[in-house]
Design an enzyme around this catalytic site. Sequence first.
Site, PDB file in Angstrom:
ATOM      1  N   GLU A 206      -6.292  -4.191 -14.180  1.00 56.96           N
ATOM      2  CA  GLU A 206      -7.568  -4.250 -13.481  1.00 56.96           C
ATOM      3  C   GLU A 206      -8.091  -2.835 -13.832  1.00 56.96           C
ATOM      4  O   GLU A 206      -8.721  -2.295 -13.284  1.00 56.96           O
ATOM      5  CB  GLU A 206      -7.482  -4.391 -12.116  1.00 56.96           C
ATOM      6  CG  GLU A 206      -6.641  -5.405 -11.554  1.00 56.96           C
ATOM      7  CD  GLU A 206      -6.583  -5.861 -10.062  1.00 56.96           C
ATOM      8  OE1 GLU A 206      -7.370  -4.981  -9.472  1.00 56.96           O
ATOM      9  OE2 GLU A 206      -5.794  -6.658  -9.635  1.00 56.96           O
TER      10      GLU A 206
ATOM     11  N   GLU B 202       0.319  -5.791  -4.617  1.00 53.19           N
ATOM     12  CA  GLU B 202       0.174  -4.880  -3.359  1.00 53.19           C
ATOM     13  C   GLU B 202       1.167  -4.919  -2.346  1.00 53.19           C
ATOM     14  O   GLU B 202       0.867  -4.782  -1.063  1.00 53.19           O
ATOM     15  CB  GLU B 202      -1.110  -4.573  -2.937  1.00 53.19           C
ATOM     16  CG  GLU B 202      -2.268  -4.404  -4.180  1.00 53.19           C
ATOM     17  CD  GLU B 202      -3.708  -4.404  -3.612  1.00 53.19           C
ATOM     18  OE1 GLU B 202      -3.820  -4.394  -2.499  1.00 53.19           O
ATOM     19  OE2 GLU B 202      -4.606  -4.088  -4.581  1.00 53.19           O
TER      20      GLU B 202
HETATM   21  C1  XIL Z   1     -11.922  -7.011  -5.511  1.00 55.46           C
HETATM   22  C2  XIL Z   1     -12.808  -7.494  -6.246  1.00 55.46           C
HETATM   23  O1  XIL Z   1     -13.272  -6.952  -7.381  1.00 55.46           O
HETATM   24  C3  XIL Z   1     -14.040  -7.767  -5.159  1.00 55.46           C
HETATM   25  O2  XIL Z   1     -14.937  -8.539  -5.725  1.00 55.46           O
HETATM   26  C4  XIL Z   1     -13.541  -8.140  -3.663  1.00 55.46           C
HETATM   27  O3  XIL Z   1     -14.502  -8.238  -2.801  1.00 55.46           O
HETATM   28  C5  XIL Z   1     -12.419  -7.705  -3.284  1.00 55.46           C
HETATM   29  O4  XIL Z   1     -11.228  -7.661  -4.250  1.00 55.46           O
HETATM   30  N1  XIL Z   1      -6.947  -4.868  -6.191  1.00 55.46           N
HETATM   31  C6  XIL Z   1      -6.974  -6.225  -6.616  1.00 55.46           C
HETATM   32  C7  XIL Z   1      -8.302  -6.958  -6.808  1.00 55.46           C
HETATM   33  O5  XIL Z   1      -5.739  -6.684  -6.926  1.00 55.46           O
HETATM   34  O6  XIL Z   1      -8.089  -8.555  -6.390  1.00 55.46           O
HETATM   35  C8  XIL Z   1      -9.293  -6.517  -6.042  1.00 55.46           C
HETATM   36  O7  XIL Z   1     -10.472  -7.178  -6.215  1.00 55.46           O
HETATM   37  C9  XIL Z   1      -9.607  -4.937  -6.221  1.00 55.46           C
HETATM   38  C10 XIL Z   1      -8.321  -4.283  -6.004  1.00 55.46           C
END
Ligand code: XIL
Length: 372
Positions: free
Chosen positions: A277, A161
């Site tokens: 994701e 990001e």
């Molecule tokens: C999220 C997790 O799913 C949560 O459990 C945590 O509290 C916050 O992070 N982008 C990403 C992930 O790259 O690492 C994030 O994961 C969601 C957004």
Amino acid sequence: MTLPNRRRFLKASLQGLAVASLGQWSAPRAGETFTPLRDLAASKGIAFGFAVDPSRIRADVAYRDVVAKQANLLVPENALKWAEVHPDPDRYVFGPVDDLVAFARDHGQRTRGHTLCWHRAMPDWLGQVGRDRAEAVLTAHIRTVVGRYRGRMMSWDVVNEAIEPNDGQGGGLRDSFWYRMLGPRYLDIAYAAAHDADPQAVLCYNDYGLEADSPWSERKRGAVLDMLRGLRRRNVPVQAIGLQSHLRLGEAQRIGPGLTRFIHAARDMGLAVYVTELDVDDSAFDGRGDRDGAVADTYKRYLDLVLGTGAVSAVLTWGVWDPDTPHRIGATPQGAFAQRPLVFGREGALKPASWVVAHCLERALRVRTFGT
Ligand code: XIL
């Protein structure tokens, strides 16, 4: 038994039967009729898997079974984030990920690492690190974490990001901690350190908001491609792009040519493309129609599009079964709760999205770059 009594008994029994079979019907496990998604994916040269919580793998038999059966690629959801793996300057916590890597090895699965350099999940002590020490701290962290799993992680989300055009910085870079400490060269530093620590791992850049045909996403895609081209020009070892793919219900209707063009542009640069994701935030469901059907439809439209490019060699969902995280999946914990955002129901129950994802994998073009 008197007649009315017998009738009542019969009625109750039939009701019981109906409830029992309905219960069974509404929550079948991924059994013999359902070909594991890992097998369907593998036959197309695609890896399929989940973000997992290593402590649940240890504690929950059903979770462990679903993960073993359906996935051939695992990523720890949080356990490799800086605050978890390196909570104090001199302390690393590797136990959970060591366990996960051992589990994966025992089940013929590969693992990927997430994430080394991100503006979130930073421990407090990192905030005290000044410009004079930032490069050394970032490099040491990456060398230690990647080095620990050298030869074990097929890929790493090195920087996560980094692009936020609304921050108004050059190249659309996010005005993040690492950017403020080191300027744009923090990316070069991070990828070089990861490559030194494990030259075999595929080094990935991972981001969200790259999917839709909206002006904001189009700007973001442009900035990401410019950044990646700059890295490649400077011989920085970035080899893959991760599309986070946190979708919202119905959003796939807004996804089309912009994303296809982006995926082809990434391929033309020689990058592997992963869906890292995937989930469908259903918190905006308006109560009309079929919630599971609407979620499945979003999966279908999205996967048909990205798998239709023949360039996407890994698909991971952000969690194993519903709801998995008690908030909008992948987003900040505010607003309405997502209820059924994933591909499997609780304890691996099949739901429309399970069948739809199976179907999409069956129809997917064969990917020639398995391994990257
Ligand atoms: C999220 C997790 O799913 C949560 O459990 C945590 O509290 C916050 O992070 N982008 C990403 C992930 O790259 O690492 C994030 O994961 C969601 C957004």
